[in-house]
Write a protein that holds these residues in place. Structure first.
Motif, PDB file in Angstrom:
ATOM      1  N   PRO A  43      -6.735   4.939   0.848  1.00  0.00           N
ATOM      2  CA  PRO A  43      -7.963   4.174   1.124  1.00  0.00           C
ATOM      3  C   PRO A  43      -9.219   5.032   1.262  1.00  0.00           C
ATOM      4  CG  PRO A  43      -6.731   4.481   3.141  1.00  0.00           C
ATOM      5  CD  PRO A  43      -5.931   5.164   2.065  1.00  0.00           C
ATOM      6  N   SER A  44      -9.686   5.609   0.152  1.00  0.00           N
ATOM      7  CA  SER A  44     -10.916   6.404   0.190  1.00  0.00           C
ATOM      8  C   SER A  44     -12.113   5.641  -0.346  1.00  0.00           C
ATOM      9  CB  SER A  44     -10.736   7.705  -0.605  1.00  0.00           C
ATOM     10  OG  SER A  44      -9.933   8.607   0.124  1.00  0.00           O
ATOM     11  N   ASN A  45     -11.912   4.364  -0.726  1.00  0.00           N
ATOM     12  CA  ASN A  45     -13.035   3.624  -1.271  1.00  0.00           C
ATOM     13  C   ASN A  45     -13.217   2.275  -0.579  1.00  0.00           C
ATOM     14  OD1 ASN A  45     -15.298   3.113  -2.992  1.00  0.00           O
ATOM     15  ND2 ASN A  45     -14.326   4.377  -4.554  1.00  0.00           N
ATOM     16  N   ILE A  46     -14.240   1.564  -1.010  1.00  0.00           N
ATOM     17  CA  ILE A  46     -14.721   0.342  -0.358  1.00  0.00           C
ATOM     18  C   ILE A  46     -14.245  -0.865  -1.163  1.00  0.00           C
ATOM     19  CG2 ILE A  46     -16.856  -0.921   0.202  1.00  0.00           C
ATOM     20  CD1 ILE A  46     -18.168   1.925   0.547  1.00  0.00           C
ATOM     21  N   PRO A  47     -13.734  -1.910  -0.513  1.00  0.00           N
ATOM     22  CA  PRO A  47     -13.272  -3.090  -1.260  1.00  0.00           C
ATOM     23  C   PRO A  47     -14.426  -3.826  -1.959  1.00  0.00           C
ATOM     24  CG  PRO A  47     -12.389  -3.089   0.986  1.00  0.00           C
ATOM     25  CD  PRO A  47     -13.438  -2.017   0.923  1.00  0.00           C
ATOM     26  N   GLY A  48     -14.100  -4.490  -3.049  1.00  0.00           N
ATOM     27  CA  GLY A  48     -15.047  -5.401  -3.700  1.00  0.00           C
ATOM     28  C   GLY A  48     -16.000  -4.755  -4.688  1.00  0.00           C
ATOM     29  N   LEU A  49     -15.720  -3.545  -5.140  1.00  0.00           N
ATOM     30  CA  LEU A  49     -16.643  -2.849  -6.045  1.00  0.00           C
ATOM     31  C   LEU A  49     -16.269  -3.095  -7.507  1.00  0.00           C
ATOM     32  CD1 LEU A  49     -17.044   0.536  -4.134  1.00  0.00           C
ATOM     33  CD2 LEU A  49     -18.080  -1.698  -3.683  1.00  0.00           C
ATOM     34  N   PRO A  50     -17.235  -2.877  -8.425  1.00  0.00           N
ATOM     35  CA  PRO A  50     -16.969  -3.213  -9.826  1.00  0.00           C
ATOM     36  C   PRO A  50     -16.053  -2.229 -10.553  1.00  0.00           C
ATOM     37  CG  PRO A  50     -19.202  -2.359  -9.567  1.00  0.00           C
ATOM     38  CD  PRO A  50     -18.640  -2.482  -8.193  1.00  0.00           C
ATOM     39  N   GLY A  51     -15.927  -0.993 -10.060  1.00  0.00           N
ATOM     40  CA  GLY A  51     -15.152   0.015 -10.787  1.00  0.00           C
ATOM     41  C   GLY A  51     -15.982   0.632 -11.892  1.00  0.00           C
ATOM     42  N   HIS A  52     -15.723   1.909 -12.166  1.00  0.00           N
ATOM     43  CA  HIS A  52     -16.436   2.627 -13.233  1.00  0.00           C
ATOM     44  C   HIS A  52     -17.945   2.406 -13.127  1.00  0.00           C
ATOM     45  CE1 HIS A  52     -12.559   2.798 -15.908  1.00  0.00           C
ATOM     46  NE2 HIS A  52     -12.432   3.391 -14.749  1.00  0.00           N
ATOM     47  N   ASN A  53     -18.467   2.691 -11.944  1.00  0.00           N
ATOM     48  CA  ASN A  53     -19.847   2.338 -11.629  1.00  0.00           C
ATOM     49  C   ASN A  53     -20.333   3.282 -10.534  1.00  0.00           C
ATOM     50  OD1 ASN A  53     -21.678   0.574  -9.698  1.00  0.00           O
ATOM     51  ND2 ASN A  53     -21.829  -0.358 -11.714  1.00  0.00           N
ATOM     52  N   SER A  65      -0.971  10.099  -7.273  1.00  0.00           N
ATOM     53  CA  SER A  65      -1.835   9.505  -6.256  1.00  0.00           C
ATOM     54  C   SER A  65      -3.127   9.052  -6.909  1.00  0.00           C
ATOM     55  CB  SER A  65      -2.109  10.494  -5.117  1.00  0.00           C
ATOM     56  OG  SER A  65      -2.868  11.576  -5.596  1.00  0.00           O
ATOM     57  N   HIS A  66      -3.630   7.929  -6.422  1.00  0.00           N
ATOM     58  CA  HIS A  66      -4.877   7.378  -6.977  1.00  0.00           C
ATOM     59  C   HIS A  66      -5.676   6.701  -5.881  1.00  0.00           C
ATOM     60  CE1 HIS A  66      -7.732   5.229  -9.481  1.00  0.00           C
ATOM     61  NE2 HIS A  66      -7.359   6.023 -10.467  1.00  0.00           N
ATOM     62  N   VAL A  67      -6.979   6.907  -5.907  1.00  0.00           N
ATOM     63  CA  VAL A  67      -7.882   6.310  -4.924  1.00  0.00           C
ATOM     64  C   VAL A  67      -7.842   4.789  -5.022  1.00  0.00           C
ATOM     65  CG1 VAL A  67      -9.798   6.487  -6.551  1.00  0.00           C
ATOM     66  CG2 VAL A  67     -10.273   6.356  -4.107  1.00  0.00           C
ATOM     67  N   ASP A  68      -8.006   4.145  -3.849  1.00  0.00           N
ATOM     68  CA  ASP A  68      -8.032   2.688  -3.765  1.00  0.00           C
ATOM     69  C   ASP A  68      -8.783   2.338  -2.487  1.00  0.00           C
ATOM     70  OD1 ASP A  68      -7.395  -0.096  -3.980  1.00  0.00           O
ATOM     71  OD2 ASP A  68      -5.542   0.434  -5.016  1.00  0.00           O
ATOM     72  N   ASP A  69      -8.714   1.070  -2.068  1.00  0.00           N
ATOM     73  CA  ASP A  69      -9.337   0.686  -0.806  1.00  0.00           C
ATOM     74  C   ASP A  69      -8.296   0.288   0.232  1.00  0.00           C
ATOM     75  OD1 ASP A  69      -8.600  -1.927  -1.519  1.00  0.00           O
ATOM     76  OD2 ASP A  69     -10.495  -2.233  -2.565  1.00  0.00           O
ATOM     77  N   ASN A  70      -7.023   0.630  -0.021  1.00  0.00           N
ATOM     78  CA  ASN A  70      -5.974   0.398   0.960  1.00  0.00           C
ATOM     79  C   ASN A  70      -4.935   1.489   0.781  1.00  0.00           C
ATOM     80  OD1 ASN A  70      -4.037  -0.904   2.789  1.00  0.00           O
ATOM     81  ND2 ASN A  70      -5.270  -2.751   2.460  1.00  0.00           N
ATOM     82  N   LEU A  71      -3.993   1.562   1.731  1.00  0.00           N
ATOM     83  CA  LEU A  71      -2.900   2.529   1.645  1.00  0.00           C
ATOM     84  C   LEU A  71      -1.696   1.742   1.147  1.00  0.00           C
ATOM     85  CD1 LEU A  71      -2.134   5.488   2.325  1.00  0.00           C
ATOM     86  CD2 LEU A  71      -1.563   4.718   4.634  1.00  0.00           C
ATOM     87  N   ALA A  72      -1.273   2.008  -0.075  1.00  0.00           N
ATOM     88  CA  ALA A  72      -0.326   1.083  -0.694  1.00  0.00           C
ATOM     89  C   ALA A  72       0.460   1.735  -1.810  1.00  0.00           C
ATOM     90  CB  ALA A  72      -1.086  -0.118  -1.255  1.00  0.00           C
ATOM     91  N   THR A  73       1.528   1.067  -2.193  1.00  0.00           N
ATOM     92  CA  THR A  73       2.260   1.434  -3.398  1.00  0.00           C
ATOM     93  C   THR A  73       2.890   0.158  -3.943  1.00  0.00           C
ATOM     94  OG1 THR A  73       3.833   3.000  -4.358  1.00  0.00           O
ATOM     95  CG2 THR A  73       4.445   2.015  -2.248  1.00  0.00           C
ATOM     96  N   SER A  74       3.544   0.260  -5.096  1.00  0.00           N
ATOM     97  CA  SER A  74       4.175  -0.916  -5.692  1.00  0.00           C
ATOM     98  C   SER A  74       5.285  -0.456  -6.620  1.00  0.00           C
ATOM     99  CB  SER A  74       3.152  -1.733  -6.486  1.00  0.00           C
ATOM    100  OG  SER A  74       2.685  -0.958  -7.578  1.00  0.00           O
ATOM    101  N   TRP A  75       6.100  -1.399  -7.029  1.00  0.00           N
ATOM    102  CA  TRP A  75       7.136  -1.044  -8.013  1.00  0.00           C
ATOM    103  C   TRP A  75       7.249  -2.156  -9.049  1.00  0.00           C
ATOM    104  CZ3 TRP A  75      11.609  -4.092  -8.376  1.00  0.00           C
ATOM    105  CH2 TRP A  75      11.846  -4.975  -7.297  1.00  0.00           C
ATOM    106  N   GLY A  76       7.993  -1.841 -10.113  1.00  0.00           N
ATOM    107  CA  GLY A  76       8.114  -2.780 -11.235  1.00  0.00           C
ATOM    108  C   GLY A  76       6.954  -2.609 -12.205  1.00  0.00           C
ATOM    109  N   ASP A  77       6.809  -3.599 -13.097  1.00  0.00           N
ATOM    110  CA  ASP A  77       5.725  -3.538 -14.080  1.00  0.00           C
ATOM    111  C   ASP A  77       4.382  -3.628 -13.367  1.00  0.00           C
ATOM    112  OD1 ASP A  77       7.218  -3.393 -16.458  1.00  0.00           O
ATOM    113  OD2 ASP A  77       7.611  -5.551 -16.405  1.00  0.00           O
TER     114      ASP A  77
END
Ligand SMILES: [Zn+2]
Length: 532
Positions: free
Chosen positions: A405-415, A190-202
């Motif tokens: 979705p524990s974070n806010i969209p549009g942020l720079p990351g590592h900040n 599990s990893h924090v993001d700004d939506n509830l999502a998953t994906s597959w493939g590369d």
């Protein structure tokens, strides 16, 4: 006449709709909803510890004690890493393994709930990535599922582990080498993001090798006898110049960057030792190894130019580019659709929009529409980007990442900006939504063994058909457990004063005396909250 395979598919469809499974999943979701305070306390507690990679001593101690108290058996010091551990509960198959990162970001200290740059402690590390929330997702889900398993006598084993030093991509290849996933059937990360999502493939991003290049020169009085010195710093600078010229002629998918952790001691001493630390990122193993070899050639050339010696390059971390499992992702996405995004309050949206305006990005607020389950990326859609050493795990066991979705969209990351929501209701609700999806997905794989078989079928016949895992770490490499020791030693005494005390305060915001949300004041100042 229907073939056997059609009959099997029909049987599977019937199992997937089992009313018993549906009812147990609903029960687990209700159970997670009943644990919101428990989840919130974990999120807030780890936020307040704010520890850099390999130095997550308070975080790991807290999680180990909590898991033991809840019936898990914990093995500590996994793969020779003091802050790594693996917790297990249950018995037999399937073995479902849950991981999430726990380390934070240098110089990202930030008051939560305040929509402008307001460090708690100037220069200190902080959760400017949001790695304080994932273990709360995994543990809350695991406890809800455990309760169902105990009552229903369901066979299966739950395994929980921390992504130690993920920002240094420092440990998961060692977990693999140490056999942590030997008997595991599936991994849900599990990893924090700004939506509830998953994906597959590369994945869209890159893999990498993190390498420390060091040079040995000869010291001399920098003014009195400079001709007698040989500067290791000169070798570092010439290596960087060489790399920066050569970069123009590398594939567009590469990313590379460096810092100079040792540039000498003081100007009047010709630096006898110096080091430069590179992250070399590419899309796949052969290209990463090619970059590594090229960087090493440039290092050797720099050593020749300066009459210094290149010491053996040290690998400090590595990550395979991730590839996620179609079967697990598709099952998880069905659960994501059932749970949906959290209900955000006006206060949540005000914080998000104020921060977005502060950063000069569109003030769209928090996500109110679920991401789609995008199809696997085609090779030409992979343009490179960040890395996560969950990639190494994903090439050894069928794996997906649940993004919550524990974070806010549009942020720079590592900040510092990425830390603002991470001990607020946004993070708490996002973690609870994630835990619901996680619990439902675990139950699917516990109660429908055919899903495990299908996941392995995809892993063997599609994902690893032509590509076989080879570790980027070499047999002689060891985890770089000394990294960040000095920085944490410097800041920890001051940081202790800010550790969250859930016996006295309901939330961390309450402990800090922060009004939620706090925006930049009319006079332009940014503050908010009393300091204890
Ligand atoms: Zn991360």
């Amino acid at each position: 006449m229907p073939s056997l395979s059609i009959l099997l598919v029909a049987l599977q469809a019937a199992t997937s709709q089992s009313p018993r499974l549906a009812a147990l999943k609903q029960e687990a979701v209700r159970d997670v909803a009943g644990r919101v305070q428990f989840t919130q306390q974990m999120v807030d507690q780890i936020f307040s510890f704010a520890e850099l990679g390999f130095q997550e001593t308070e975080t790991s101690r807290y999680l180990i004690d909590l898991l033991k108290k809840n019936g898990f058996t914990v093995r500590e010091g996994v793969a020779g890493i003091p802050t790594a551990w693996v917790a297990t509960w249950g018995s037999g198959k399937p073995v479902i393994s849950l991981g999430s990162d726990i380390d934070d970001i240098p110089q990202a200290s930030q008051k939560p709930g305040v929509a402008c740059h307001a460090p708690m402690i100037e220069g200190a590390p902080g959760h400017g990535e949001g790695h304080n929330s994932g273990q709360a997702v995994n543990i809350t889900a695991a406890l809800a599922v455990k309760k169902v398993m105990e009552r229903e006598h369901l066979p299966g084993t739950l395994q929980i582990w921390p992504g130690v030093a993920e920002e240094l991509v420092g440990t998961k290849a060692y977990f693999v080498r140490d056999g942590l996933f030997k008997d595991v059937d599936i991994v849900i990360f599990s990893h924090v993001d700004d939506n509830l999502a998953t994906s597959w493939g590369d994945v869209a991003g890159n893999g990498l090798v993190s390498v420390l290049f060091s040079f040995q020169g000869r010291s001399a009085h920098a003014a009195g006898a400079p001709w007698r010195g040989r500067s290791a710093l000169d070798a570092v600078e010439l290596m960087d110049i060489g790399w920066n010229y050569r970069r123009e002629h590398l594939r567009l998918q590469q990313r590379s960057h460096y810092v100079i952790p040792n540039g000498g001691d003081q100007p009047n001493v010709v630096p006898p030792t110096a080091s430069v630390w590179y992250y070399l990122r590419e899309l796949d193993y052969p290209h990463i190894m090619e970059m590594f070899a090229l960087a090493d050639t440039i290092a050797k050339a720099a050593a020749m130019m300066t009459s210094t010696t290149e010491l053996p390059p040290r690998i400090l971390g590595s990550a395979w580019p991730g590839h996620f499992n179609r079967v697990i992702a598709q099952d998880m996405y069905e659960n994501i659709k059932q749970i949906g995004l959290p209900e955000w309050t006006d206060a949540d949206q005000r914080l998000a929009k104020a921060l977005q305006r502060e950063l000069g990005v569109p003030d769209s607020g928090l996500a109110i529409k679920l991401d789609t389950l995008r199809p696997a990326l085609k090779p030409n859609e992979r343009t490179g980007g960040g890395s996560d050493d969950i990639g190494d795990v994903s090439w050894n066991v069928p794996t997906v990442t649940l993004r919550f979705p524990s974070n806010i969209p549009g942020l720079p990351g590592h900040n510092w900006a990425n830390a603002i929501s991470m001990a607020t209701p946004i993070a708490h609700k996002g973690a609870t939504a994630g835990a619901k999806v996680m619990a439902m997905t675990i139950l699917d794989f516990l109660m429908r063994p055919e899903l495990v078989t299908q996941a392995w079928d995809y892993f063997r016949t599609v994902q690893t058909k032509d590509i076989k895992y080879q570790p980027l770490i070499r047999p002689q490499d060891r985890p770089a457990i000394e990294l960040n020791r000095d920085v944490m030693a410097k800041f920890r005494p001051e940081m202790r004063r800010f550790y969250y005390d859930p016996t006295k305060y309901r939330t961390y915001l309450e402990q800090l005396g922060i009004t939620y949300p706090t925006e930049r004041a009319a006079d332009g100042s940014c503050g908010g909250g009393a300091t204890p």
